[in-house]
Design an enzyme around this catalytic site. Structure first.
Site, mmCIF file in Angstrom:
data_model
loop_
_atom_site.group_PDB
_atom_site.id
_atom_site.type_symbol
_atom_site.label_atom_id
_atom_site.label_comp_id
_atom_site.label_asym_id
_atom_site.label_seq_id
_atom_site.Cartn_x
_atom_site.Cartn_y
_atom_site.Cartn_z
ATOM 1 N N GLU A 55 -4.289 1.476 -5.897
ATOM 2 C CA GLU A 55 -3.447 0.366 -6.304
ATOM 3 C C GLU A 55 -3.474 0.321 -7.818
ATOM 4 O O GLU A 55 -4.422 0.805 -8.447
ATOM 5 C CB GLU A 55 -3.950 -0.947 -5.701
ATOM 6 C CG GLU A 55 -2.928 -2.076 -5.744
ATOM 7 C CD GLU A 55 -1.582 -1.676 -5.176
ATOM 8 O OE1 GLU A 55 -0.695 -1.316 -5.994
ATOM 9 O OE2 GLU A 55 -1.406 -1.693 -3.949
ATOM 10 N N CYS A 64 0.882 -1.170 0.000
ATOM 11 C CA CYS A 64 0.000 0.000 0.000
ATOM 12 C C CYS A 64 0.912 1.210 0.000
ATOM 13 O O CYS A 64 1.580 1.497 1.000
ATOM 14 C CB CYS A 64 -0.901 0.001 1.235
ATOM 15 S SG CYS A 64 -1.909 1.500 1.394
#
Length: 222
Positions: free
Chosen positions: A105, A2
């Protein structure tokens, strides 16, 4: 991993969400593209109440010889927390929450990587599980840093990436922040993939790839 996320709400909304009575974040501004080594909002519990402050994203251990290396510790794998020297001592007493209302993402496609923003219903605030540490140098200067914990992907995220940040349920938030909770096995059980039915992913502009970009248009669906 992340490596980018958003927290676009007002300071009042953050304080209300986490029952904060006062905060030193007088210069808080929403982040549409929060990135490693930036100062980011974080919540800890001081044993009496929740506190909202800032931590630098990218953990520098208290025992580190210098303040470098944080950019390599922006994430900590839930499965190996107790195996890593930088993280294993923190889960007992230096747990934090990183407030977010979305994270980015990159999904691999036939024409390259497409940035995706992942949110919860009504794009509400959610809590990313984190760890923090404080390094004090020889001159007494304090550096407070953090890392975001990741886990295996749920069914939604598996189509995008092989990891996802740990999103705590409301019940897990209280357990995670509780300074008196030193039951490490039970704490580790909180670090699970979030319910995919409660998440949505949508494509956004490739401009999020540039850390210098931080404006509202970044979160619009592309």
């Amino acid at each position: 991993m992340c490596g980018r996320y958003t927290i676009t709400v007002s300071l009042d909304e953050l304080m209300l969400r986490y029952f904060i009575e006062g905060t030193p974040l007088i210069h808080y501004t929403p982040k549409y593209n929060a990135a490693p080594v930036q100062q980011i909002p974080a919540v800890i519990h001081d044993g009496t109440r929740n506190r909202l402050g800032e931590l630098r994203w990218g953990l520098v251990p208290s025992w580190s010889r210098d303040d470098k290396g944080g950019s390599t510790r922006i994430n900590a794998r839930a499965e190996t927390l107790l195996e890593k020297a930088s993280f294993k001592g923190l889960i007992r007493s230096r747990r934090c929450i990183i407030p977010a209302d979305g994270f980015y993402e990159w999904k691999q496609g036939p024409e390259g990587k497409q940035p995706m923003r992942i949110v919860l219903p009504e794009r509400r605030i959610f809590s990313l599980a984190g760890l923090y540490d404080i390094r004090v140098d020889e001159e007494g200067n304090r550096l407070s840093t953090c890392t975001i914990i990741t886990t295996e992907p749920n069914s939604l995220m598996a189509d995008i990436h092989n990891r996802m940040p740990v999103i705590l349920t409301p019940e897990a938030e209280t357990q995670w922040l509780d300074r008196s909770n030193e039951d490490i096995p039970s704490l580790l059980r909180l670090l699970q993939p979030y319910d995919s039915s409660q998440m949505r992913a949508y494509p956004v502009s490739a401009a999020v790839g540039n850390v210098r970009n931080d404006y509202p248009e970044l979160i619009k669906e592309a």
